[in-house]
Write a protein that holds these residues in place. Structure first.
Motif, PDB file in Angstrom:
ATOM      1  N   VAL A 162       2.089   8.544  17.693  1.00 31.28           N
ATOM      2  CA  VAL A 162       1.443   9.735  17.145  1.00 31.28           C
ATOM      3  C   VAL A 162       2.489  10.687  16.573  1.00 31.28           C
ATOM      4  N   GLN A 163       3.583  10.881  17.289  1.00 28.48           N
ATOM      5  CA  GLN A 163       4.658  11.754  16.806  1.00 28.48           C
ATOM      6  C   GLN A 163       5.213  11.259  15.471  1.00 28.48           C
ATOM      7  N   HIS A 164       5.442   9.954  15.354  1.00 36.62           N
ATOM      8  CA  HIS A 164       5.961   9.402  14.101  1.00 36.62           C
ATOM      9  C   HIS A 164       4.959   9.581  12.964  1.00 36.62           C
ATOM     10  N   ILE A 165       3.694   9.327  13.248  1.00 29.92           N
ATOM     11  CA  ILE A 165       2.663   9.463  12.221  1.00 29.92           C
ATOM     12  C   ILE A 165       2.554  10.914  11.758  1.00 29.92           C
ATOM     13  N   THR A 210       8.177   2.483  18.558  1.00 28.44           N
ATOM     14  CA  THR A 210       9.538   2.594  18.020  1.00 28.44           C
ATOM     15  C   THR A 210       9.506   3.431  16.748  1.00 28.44           C
ATOM     16  N   SER A 211      10.666   3.701  16.217  1.00 30.55           N
ATOM     17  CA  SER A 211      10.748   4.363  14.911  1.00 30.55           C
ATOM     18  C   SER A 211      11.057   3.353  13.815  1.00 30.55           C
ATOM     19  N   GLU A 212      10.940   2.062  14.136  1.00 34.56           N
ATOM     20  CA  GLU A 212      11.238   1.002  13.169  1.00 34.56           C
ATOM     21  C   GLU A 212      10.077   0.794  12.214  1.00 34.56           C
ATOM     22  N   LEU A 213      10.431   0.525  10.968  1.00 35.13           N
ATOM     23  CA  LEU A 213       9.445   0.222   9.951  1.00 35.13           C
ATOM     24  C   LEU A 213       9.286  -1.278   9.819  1.00 35.13           C
TER      25      LEU A 213
END
Length: 161
Positions: free
Chosen positions: A18-21, A157-160
């Motif tokens: 949610v934070q990344h989005i 994760t923060s990986e794409l």
């Protein structure tokens, strides 16, 4: 009319997801629509390779001996994942709703994008070695089919992708 970010996820969105989005559009007032497929069709070979590629031997074995869930089991799991994901977005102060889709979520994505208010699609999955490598994953298929930006994040994760 508020622009909508369409979120397709294969599991419950966790706080990091949610934070990344939300960090993608800081300071903007957007709505979020979550789609969760009721997955009743598993590709056993892909599942085994996915688990082995990250060293999950027990999970790979479980994949070999496991059975596909019934429609009722898959729908109940998807409903729980959807409820928790929407609650996580709302707890972050965002307007959110969602729905359960069929095994293949692409028709639901097409329909949502055709409504006209979807700005972009965010796909949140675990890494899938076979699908990701050969670009048959949901995000790659959506990029080929839809006329909106599609971002693929790996869950937790923060990986794409």
């Amino acid at each position: 009319m508020t622009d909508t970010i369409l979120v397709l996820t294969e599991d419950t969105l966790n706080p990091a997801d949610v934070q990344h989005i939300l960090s993608l559009h800081e300071g903007e007032s957007l709505g979020y629509r979550v789609l969760v497929p009721a997955d009743t069709e598993r590709n056993v070979l892909s599942g085994i390779i996915d688990h082995l590629s990250v060293g999950e031997l027990k999970a790979a074995w479980d994949e070999v001996v496991g059975r596909e869930p019934t429609r009722a089991q898959a729908t109940a799991t998807a409903a729980e994942q959807l409820e928790l994901s929407v609650a996580e977005l709302r707890a972050a102060g965002r307007e959110a709703d969602g729905s359960i889709t069929e095994d293949d979520p692409l028709p639901a994505l097409r329909k949502a994008v055709a409504s006209g208010d979807v700005r972009e699609v965010v796909v949140v999955t675990y890494p899938h070695a076979v699908e990701d490598t050969f670009h048959t994953d949901w995000a790659s298929r959506a990029r080929d089919d839809l006329h909106v930006p599609v971002l693929h994040l790996y869950s937790g994760t923060s990986e794409l992708g």
